[in-house]
Design a protein around this motif. Structure first.
Motif, PDB file in Angstrom:
ATOM      1  N   PHE A 275       0.854  -1.198   0.000  1.00  0.00           N
ATOM      2  CA  PHE A 275       0.000   0.000   0.000  1.00  0.00           C
ATOM      3  C   PHE A 275       0.885   1.242   0.000  1.00  0.00           C
ATOM      4  CE2 PHE A 275      -1.879   3.688   1.808  1.00  0.00           C
ATOM      5  CZ  PHE A 275      -3.128   3.718   1.224  1.00  0.00           C
ATOM      6  N   GLN A 277       0.299   5.642  -0.861  1.00  0.00           N
ATOM      7  CA  GLN A 277      -0.714   6.642  -1.178  1.00  0.00           C
ATOM      8  C   GLN A 277      -0.693   6.894  -2.686  1.00  0.00           C
ATOM      9  OE1 GLN A 277      -2.896   7.851   0.921  1.00  0.00           O
ATOM     10  NE2 GLN A 277      -2.037   7.342   2.924  1.00  0.00           N
ATOM     11  N   PHE A 306      -2.584   1.885  11.891  1.00  0.00           N
ATOM     12  CA  PHE A 306      -2.738   1.618  10.457  1.00  0.00           C
ATOM     13  C   PHE A 306      -1.592   2.327   9.728  1.00  0.00           C
ATOM     14  CE2 PHE A 306      -6.914   1.685  12.450  1.00  0.00           C
ATOM     15  CZ  PHE A 306      -7.481   0.485  12.064  1.00  0.00           C
ATOM     16  N   GLY A 328      -1.641  -4.118  10.149  1.00  0.00           N
ATOM     17  CA  GLY A 328      -2.059  -5.508  10.044  1.00  0.00           C
ATOM     18  C   GLY A 328      -1.306  -6.341   9.022  1.00  0.00           C
ATOM     19  N   ASP A 329      -0.580  -5.716   8.128  1.00  0.00           N
ATOM     20  CA  ASP A 329       0.090  -6.460   7.058  1.00  0.00           C
ATOM     21  C   ASP A 329       1.565  -6.650   7.426  1.00  0.00           C
ATOM     22  OD1 ASP A 329       0.013  -6.251   3.466  1.00  0.00           O
ATOM     23  OD2 ASP A 329       1.712  -6.840   4.691  1.00  0.00           O
ATOM     24  N   LEU A 332       4.250  -5.107   5.318  1.00  0.00           N
ATOM     25  CA  LEU A 332       4.360  -3.645   5.483  1.00  0.00           C
ATOM     26  C   LEU A 332       5.129  -3.285   6.751  1.00  0.00           C
ATOM     27  CD1 LEU A 332       0.845  -2.383   4.301  1.00  0.00           C
ATOM     28  CD2 LEU A 332       3.039  -1.922   3.223  1.00  0.00           C
ATOM     29  N   THR A 353      -0.559  -6.400  13.874  1.00  0.00           N
ATOM     30  CA  THR A 353      -1.747  -7.008  14.487  1.00  0.00           C
ATOM     31  C   THR A 353      -3.000  -6.557  13.743  1.00  0.00           C
ATOM     32  OG1 THR A 353      -2.951  -7.313  16.564  1.00  0.00           O
ATOM     33  CG2 THR A 353      -2.089  -5.128  16.168  1.00  0.00           C
ATOM     34  N   ASP A 354      -4.063  -7.341  13.901  1.00  0.00           N
ATOM     35  CA  ASP A 354      -5.344  -6.984  13.284  1.00  0.00           C
ATOM     36  C   ASP A 354      -6.066  -6.017  14.226  1.00  0.00           C
ATOM     37  OD1 ASP A 354      -7.906  -6.787  12.366  1.00  0.00           O
ATOM     38  OD2 ASP A 354      -8.166  -8.929  12.001  1.00  0.00           O
ATOM     39  N   LEU A 355      -6.200  -4.797  13.807  1.00  0.00           N
ATOM     40  CA  LEU A 355      -6.741  -3.747  14.684  1.00  0.00           C
ATOM     41  C   LEU A 355      -8.262  -3.793  14.825  1.00  0.00           C
ATOM     42  CD1 LEU A 355      -4.326  -0.829  13.760  1.00  0.00           C
ATOM     43  CD2 LEU A 355      -4.513  -1.977  15.967  1.00  0.00           C
ATOM     44  N   THR A 356      -8.897  -4.803  14.229  1.00  0.00           N
ATOM     45  CA  THR A 356     -10.332  -4.966  14.514  1.00  0.00           C
ATOM     46  C   THR A 356     -10.511  -5.909  15.714  1.00  0.00           C
ATOM     47  OG1 THR A 356     -10.535  -6.841  13.007  1.00  0.00           O
ATOM     48  CG2 THR A 356     -11.031  -4.663  12.090  1.00  0.00           C
ATOM     49  N   PRO A 376      -7.099   4.662   8.971  1.00  0.00           N
ATOM     50  CA  PRO A 376      -7.637   3.333   8.644  1.00  0.00           C
ATOM     51  C   PRO A 376      -8.114   3.213   7.198  1.00  0.00           C
ATOM     52  CG  PRO A 376      -9.309   4.620   9.769  1.00  0.00           C
ATOM     53  CD  PRO A 376      -8.095   5.502   9.671  1.00  0.00           C
TER      54      PRO A 376
HETATM   55  C1  LIG Z   1      -5.245   4.002   4.304  1.00  0.00           C
HETATM   56  S1  LIG Z   1      -3.939   2.852   4.543  1.00  0.00           S
HETATM   57  C2  LIG Z   1      -2.812   3.877   5.405  1.00  0.00           C
HETATM   58  C3  LIG Z   1      -1.391   3.414   5.457  1.00  0.00           C
HETATM   59  C4  LIG Z   1      -0.363   4.441   5.912  1.00  0.00           C
HETATM   60  N1  LIG Z   1      -0.806   5.203   7.049  1.00  0.00           N
HETATM   61  C5  LIG Z   1       0.032   5.354   4.776  1.00  0.00           C
HETATM   62  O1  LIG Z   1      -0.172   6.564   4.885  1.00  0.00           O
HETATM   63  O2  LIG Z   1       0.584   4.858   3.781  1.00  0.00           O
HETATM   64  C6  LIG Z   1      -4.622   1.784   5.713  1.00  0.00           C
HETATM   65  C7  LIG Z   1      -3.699   0.734   6.259  1.00  0.00           C
HETATM   66  O3  LIG Z   1      -4.440  -0.064   7.181  1.00  0.00           O
HETATM   67  C8  LIG Z   1      -4.010  -1.394   7.080  1.00  0.00           C
HETATM   68  N2  LIG Z   1      -5.120  -2.225   7.603  1.00  0.00           N
HETATM   69  C9  LIG Z   1      -6.280  -2.526   6.994  1.00  0.00           C
HETATM   70  N3  LIG Z   1      -7.058  -3.278   7.796  1.00  0.00           N
HETATM   71  C10 LIG Z   1      -6.361  -3.450   8.947  1.00  0.00           C
HETATM   72  C11 LIG Z   1      -6.633  -4.127  10.163  1.00  0.00           C
HETATM   73  N4  LIG Z   1      -7.781  -4.775  10.348  1.00  0.00           N
HETATM   74  N5  LIG Z   1      -5.698  -4.102  11.129  1.00  0.00           N
HETATM   75  C12 LIG Z   1      -4.537  -3.436  10.951  1.00  0.00           C
HETATM   76  N6  LIG Z   1      -4.233  -2.776   9.828  1.00  0.00           N
HETATM   77  C13 LIG Z   1      -5.116  -2.779   8.829  1.00  0.00           C
HETATM   78  C14 LIG Z   1      -3.709  -1.588   5.614  1.00  0.00           C
HETATM   79  O4  LIG Z   1      -2.813  -2.676   5.424  1.00  0.00           O
HETATM   80  C15 LIG Z   1      -3.111  -0.233   5.239  1.00  0.00           C
HETATM   81  O5  LIG Z   1      -1.722  -0.247   5.383  1.00  0.00           O
END
Ligand SMILES: C[S@@+](CC[C@H](N)C(=O)[O-])C[C@H]1O[C@@H](n2cnc3c(N)ncnc32)[C@H](O)[C@@H]1O
Length: 445
Positions: A275, A277, A306, A328-329, A332, A353-356, A376
């Motif tokens: 990921f 931007q 995130f 979560g990835d 990354l 970790t999975d933030l949900t 997020p």
């Molecule tokens: C909008 S992106 C923002 C990434 C970073 N802040 C940036 O500016 O490049 C959202 C991020 O949330 C992560 N993500 C999505 N679902 C998630 C979850 N359940 N737990 C943790 N991270 C998660 C994605 O992998 C992604 O990297």
């Protein structure tokens, strides 16, 4: 195969547009029923044609504009109206962002009872409206009847790839390369075994990652490589999942081969499937605005939720005592840590970790933070809001790509004693209906 019979009239009809939906469709009423009209603007009278009918509403597309709005402009792309990629090209770019600011205001008012009319918002961060897109996925389809490989985006009203020669919102090095990509794939034995191309552009390099469903022949590989050399593009192949992606181009595969630079100080290395931007011009402005609002001091501890590759974490670490990034990835977080080391930052730590999910026992939940940044995905971060309430930092910055989930989550934070002092939109995705925004909150004493 017999064509499915349409259950509605194909006869164009005249209709007056009274409003616009959050995703940029004109709103009209015909015989008491709502009709959403693609490509029509408020105050216009258009000839429209039904594309879908439902119990509660119908959908139509504009076939002719009889009375045009003052805000209407000539679309920048010949495929506008057919291509599913853009929905607002007929609206002047400054009105597009105004429309998005109004949407932010409306969501904040309705869902969080917050009053941020457009005039009360931070000035919108603005981007060039062409060639801004550095990240994306192109669909590919060999159409035997046309004897042609189509490379582009999906159609708005049909499951086909648009037959397009260029895409003006993509960075020009890729946006103008669609015919050559079509020719390349058409010359391969794999011509019907490539469903998509992932594009990822860094500060210096263009990378194209081809999903390949079968193993390419030696001749195919030679053609891919030659294409990369001719167009100065890094060619990657993805035979299976993302992690299987490998560099085919014969260049030294250094870890920072593909990277983007930030604030003239940071080098962020990434893989084509990571990921990043979409819009680097807005990304720089967004980070600068976030840092300004957060006003981090040298002895402060910051949490970046995130955090992805560390896009905000590393800029924050330049100013803070220490920063923790959570994401979560796994890939990354690994690359975020490598990016911190590459940039000589030793005050950063990352957790995957999975933030949900429940975070009661997470190490990073046991610490105190002066400020927290949350960025997020579209679904928002509802599960995290109670944790933010518990961590109770003085300042929170929420970066959002969906105003409805932003407003929902801000309403929670207000319950935990926060005041939203600033909110504003960013022109991250011109010509599309996507709304990127930012809100800053401070803890009330
Ligand atoms: C909008 S992106 C923002 C990434 C970073 N802040 C940036 O500016 O490049 C959202 C991020 O949330 C992560 N993500 C999505 N679902 C998630 C979850 N359940 N737990 C943790 N991270 C998660 C994605 O992998 C992604 O990297």
């Amino acid at each position: 195969m017999a064509k499915r019979k349409q259950k509605f009239s194909q006869e164009p009809f005249e209709v007056a547009i009274t409003d616009i939906t959050h995703d940029g469709r004109g709103v009209a009423h015909v015989d008491g029923k709502v009709v959403f009209v693609h490509g029509a603007l408020p105050d216009e009278v258009v000839m429209a044609q039904y594309v879908k009918t439902r119990k509660d509403y119908d959908e139509a597309k504009t076939v002719d504009v009889l009375t045009a709005s003052n805000d209407r402009v000539e679309p920048i792309c010949e495929s506008f109206g057919i291509c599913g990629g853009c929905s607002l090209q007929h609206l002047a770019p400054e009105k597009q962002i105004y429309f998005k600011a109004k949407q932010l205001a409306s969501n904040l008012r309705k869902q969080a009872k917050l009053s941020f009319d457009v005039d009360a918002q931070m000035p919108a961060l603005r981007s060039p409206s062409e060639g801004y897109r550095f990240k994306g996925r192109l669909g590919v389809k060999y159409v035997a009847k046309k004897e042609k490989v189509l490379v582009g985006f999906r159609e708005k009203f049909a499951p086909f790839i648009v037959d397009m020669d260029r895409c003006p919102v993509l960075e020009a090095r890729v946006g103008n390369l669609l015919p050559q990509l079509s020719e390349l794939i058409g010359s391969l034995t794999l011509l019907d075994k490539i469903p998509q191309i992932e594009l990822a552009i860094g500060s210096d390099q263009v990378a194209l990652s081809f999903r390949v469903l079968e193993e390419p022949t030696e001749d195919d590989l030679a053609k891919f490589k030659a294409f990369g050399v001719e167009h100065n593009i890094l060619i990657y192949l993805q035979p299976k999942n993302e992690a299987s992606t490998f560099l085919l181009s014969e260049v030294e595969d250094t870890e920072d081969l593909l990277n983007y630079r930030l604030m003239d100080r940071l080098t962020m290395a990434f893989k084509p499937y990571h990921f990043t931007q979409v819009n680097p011009v807005i990304n720089e402005q967004m980070i600068a605005q976030a840092l300004k609002l957060l006003n981090i001091q040298k002895d402060e501890k910051v949490l970046d939720l995130f955090c992805g590759l560390g896009n905000f974490t590393l800029p924050l670490a330049l100013e803070a005592g220490s920063v923790i990034g959570v994401e979560g990835d796994k890939s990354l977080t690994e690359w975020a840590a490598k990016n911190a080391a590459r940039n000589g930052l030793d005050n950063v730590e990352f957790y995957c970790t999975d933030l949900t999910q429940n975070q009661d026992n997470a190490d990073w939940m046991q610490l105190k933070y002066d400020a927290i940044l949350v960025d997020p995905p579209r679904s928002g971060a509802l599960e995290m809001m109670a944790y933010l309430g518990k961590l109770a930092p003085k300042r929170i910055l929420y970066v959002s790509c969906h105003p409805a989930t932003l407003a929902r989550d801000l309403a929670e934070l207000v319950q935990y004693g926060y005041e939203v002092t600033d909110a504003g939109v960013m022109d991250m995705f011109p010509h599309t209906a996507h709304v990127e925004s930012m809100a800053f909150l401070v803890k009330k004493d």
